[in-house]
Design an enzyme around this catalytic site. Structure first.
Site, PDB file in Angstrom:
ATOM      1  N   THR A  32      -1.080   3.833  -6.290  1.00 44.89           N
ATOM      2  CA  THR A  32      -0.808   3.066  -7.500  1.00 44.89           C
ATOM      3  C   THR A  32      -2.069   2.827  -8.291  1.00 44.89           C
ATOM      4  O   THR A  32      -2.045   2.778  -9.507  1.00 44.89           O
ATOM      5  CB  THR A  32      -0.204   1.693  -7.165  1.00 44.89           C
ATOM      6  OG1 THR A  32      -0.911   1.146  -6.053  1.00 44.89           O
ATOM      7  CG2 THR A  32       1.267   1.803  -6.842  1.00 44.89           C
TER       8      THR A  32
ATOM      9  N   ASP B 131      -3.596  -5.078   6.906  1.00 45.89           N
ATOM     10  CA  ASP B 131      -2.703  -3.918   6.738  1.00 45.89           C
ATOM     11  C   ASP B 131      -2.988  -2.854   7.795  1.00 45.89           C
ATOM     12  O   ASP B 131      -3.091  -1.670   7.474  1.00 45.89           O
ATOM     13  CB  ASP B 131      -2.827  -3.342   5.333  1.00 45.89           C
ATOM     14  CG  ASP B 131      -1.634  -2.435   4.986  1.00 45.89           C
ATOM     15  OD1 ASP B 131      -0.613  -2.493   5.710  1.00 45.89           O
ATOM     16  OD2 ASP B 131      -1.725  -1.676   4.006  1.00 45.89           O
TER      17      ASP B 131
END
Lengths: 364, 304
Positions: B16, B128
């Site tokens: 992104t 993450d």
């Protein structure tokens, strides 16, 4: 404190391959101090006083050199149009500022950064990061190249993003009445000047640690609400310390101890004495042993260090507005000698009209 | 910039906020990856993920964390030059032509935990961790990568978002929507990765966020106030199905090849109560790493 660049990757905590539960004889955890020495704050932004002074002189000298060249070119290019008085005015008034003057201006604007950040109700840590970013930017750049006024808002904007406190640019501009284009324009130069090093160890965390430890070590001998007061006062003191050069010479916990020393010398001294020479009835002999093993510095040395640091913190970095204005005026005229000449012409013209009307130059 | 020091030769990925290229560092011939941050697309200036990545990678130099080689600005874009890492644990797990042994798994866990430990002792939460973010260097070293969600350890008053960590690797406190959590979330993820390495399929593959709660507690038991004081105060708690924790025997059957120490190690990381969950140091010092087989030499592990 020398700025050693340690590049060796840290590896420890290695499990020994034999199945004994004993720790290997060379087992040693890295201390917080070791870790700090690997931080970008230490690697890039810690200096000896001599190194720091040298850095400021160099930044200034480079800028001055190019400004003087520009001025010489301006005079040379306009030689035929300039009269003697005009050349003289340029020589007299368009004088680049010195490293010392740069610092005065930066100090004033660093306080502005603090004020604006506080007015935005930002958390203490982010106010601290804003101040830190702003001051570091001017260790790499001269006020001749980047007007401090223009950098102020960008540092706060980036500090918010860097410390996970996102404020959208539109809302940020609304709150600060800043120009969106200008704030964003300086984001890259700022990031680059910061050497992409954004992680800050501020002295507030050590303050929290000492605050808890003082209560543990002096259990029953300190009043809790009094400690609360000390805590709040130290916090303010630390923010002020971030406006001084102490941040370049001392580690965050050292600055914290100096702040504690300023607020309550007797308490801090007593705490440190107990910490170093033990005599704490609550801790076992084992614990005492580990404490003294972990300490790599003598109490006397630490006290000297704290006192030196305290002196720097207590030195005022105040710059009068008048002084700042005159420095800013020279900055402006160095870059815009034609405006200096316009002003000269205008003044002569005004003097002919009415001798008293001397308009003040507006510089901020 | 007449002669660029870093070339971008092949586009290998697009996310992104960044495009990743393979390239070469001209002066040394070293292979590198360039992560080009798309700045023009963000009206708020530099993107937060990019800032986080720069902030944390710049801070950490460790054998088991991806190396940020350089940063440069070109054509209004921010470029992160990273070390070239040809593989990752997800690829290895999925590639059925690759065989790996318990010693290989132990080696990967050791390297992963060293990287995670280094982040934690520098007050950094990764937030993450998953096989896909554990990259592998040509000489077999595991490198913790992707710090786009990382943050500094919060202070006591700070409110955090629980919307972090890829679903399957999300710790129970995050599933409950905790506003305050610690480095224990990274250890949970590491525990799930360990289980996945042994099973070679995802261990807790929830279909949705709600399903994730179901899948997690069905496998590991629903936490109760007894082993996690006040867990029932989480708003989501009353809707829960209460499952008993798995017996040791059930765990042994599920993880056939695991030794008792390996199971202890896994259970330490997958402890429901974050305060009782093992920290990185406890993991690194566990008996699992001390018993045979010794961790494989990373350079001998087959990764492609």
């Amino acid at each position: 404190m020398t700025s050693i660049r340690q590049q060796t990757p840290v590896s420890d905590g290695k499990a020994s391959k034999d199945s004994s539960t004993e720790k290997p004889s060379n087992y040693k955890r890295l201390s917080d101090d070791d870790l700090f020495r690997h931080s970008s704050q230490y690697r890039f932004w810690s200096f000896t006083p001599e190194q720091l002074e040298q850095k400021r002189i160099q930044v200034n000298a480079q800028a001055v050199q190019s400004i003087e060249e520009d001025l010489r070119n301006f005079v040379a290019d306009n030689k035929t149009d300039l009269n003697e008085e005009e050349i003289k005015t340029i020589e007299m008034k368009a004088v680049p500022v010195t490293a010392e003057e740069e610092l005065k201006l930066i100090n004033l604007y660093a306080k502005k950064v603090q004020m604006i950040a506080q007015r935005l109700n930002l958390p203490t840590e982010i106010v601290a990061t804003s101040i830190t970013f702003f001051r570091r930017f001017y260790l790499e750049n001269s006020v001749h190249k980047f007007e401090p006024k223009a950098i102020v808002l960008t540092t706060i904007f980036l500090a918010c993003k860097s410390d996970n406190y996102f404020i959208g640019i539109d809302s940020f501009c609304e709150k600060t009445r800043g120009s969106k284009e200008q704030i964003l324009k300086y984001e890259f130069p700022l990031l680059e000047s910061l050497k992409f090093s954004l992680f800050n160890h501020h002295p507030y965390r050590p303050l929290h640690g000492f605050f808890l430890d003082i209560q543990a070590v002096l259990h029953g001998k300190v009043d809790l609400s009094y400690m609360g007061h000390i805590y709040d006062r130290c916090k303010k003191r630390i923010t002020e310390a971030l406006l001084t050069d102490a941040v370049y010479f001392y580690s965050p916990p050292q600055i914290t101890l100096s702040a504690l020393m300023i607020e309550d010398e007797a308490l801090t001294t007593r705490y440190l004495e107990l910490k170093f020479h033990g005599n704490n009835p609550d801790s076992s002999a084992d614990e005492q042993k580990t404490i003294s093993q972990d300490i790599s510095i003598s109490l006397e040395k630490l006290m000297t260090l704290i006192r030196d640091c305290k002196k720097i913190i207590e030195q005022s970095t105040n710059t009068s507005v008048e002084e700042a204005k005159s420095i800013a005026a020279r900055l402006y005229f160095c870059q815009n000698p034609e405006d200096l000449l316009k002003k000269l012409k205008k003044r002569k013209h005004d003097e002919q009209d009415s001798p008293r009307a001397e308009k003040k130059t507006r510089v901020e | 910039m007449s002669q660029p020091e870093y070339t971008k030769e092949k586009k290998v990925g697009e996310g992104t906020y960044a495009v990743v290229y393979l390239g070469t560092k001209q002066s040394t011939g070293r292979k590198i990856a360039v992560k080009e941050i798309k700045t023009s697309e963000f009206k708020d200036g530099l993107d937060m993920s990019a800032i986080r990545e720069v902030k944390y990678l710049q801070e950490i130099q460790h054998e088991n964390v991806i190396e940020l080689v350089d940063i440069f600005l070109a054509y209004d874009n921010l470029n992160l030059v990273l070390e070239f890492l040809p593989s990752d644990l997800e690829k290895v797990i999925k590639d059925k032509s690759i065989l790996f042994t318990p010693a290989d798994i132990k080696s990967w866990m050791l390297m992963t935990l060293r990287g995670v430990h280094h982040c934690h002792r520098n007050f950094i939460l990764h937030r993450d961790l998953k096989p896909n973010n554990l990259l592998i260097s040509p000489d077999g070293q595991i490198k913790v990568a992707d710090f786009g969600l990382a943050r500094t350890f919060p202070s006591a008053q700070e409110i955090l978002t629980s919307n972090v960590v890829t679903r399957w690797y999300r710790a129970p406190e995050l599933l409950f929507g905790a506003k305050h959590y610690t480095s224990a979330v990274d250890i949970w993820s590491t525990g799930v990765i360990f289980a996945e390495l042994m099973l070679r399929i995802p261990y807790l593959p929830g279909q949705t966020d709600v399903d994730q709660i179901e899948v997690t507690f069905r496998a590991l038991g629903t936490p109760t106030d007894k082993d996690w004081p006040d867990v029932s105060f989480f708003p989501a708690y009353n809707k829960l199905q209460i499952y008993p924790p798995p017996s040791r025997e059930e765990l042994r059957r599920r993880f056939i090849a695991a030794s008792e120490n390996a199971l202890n190690f896994m259970c330490g990381m997958l402890t429901m109560n974050p305060q009782k969950r093992w920290n990185a140091v406890q993991c690194l010092e566990s008996d699992y790493f001390k018993e045979a087989p010794a961790p494989s030499d990373p350079s001998t592990i087959q990764i492609s």
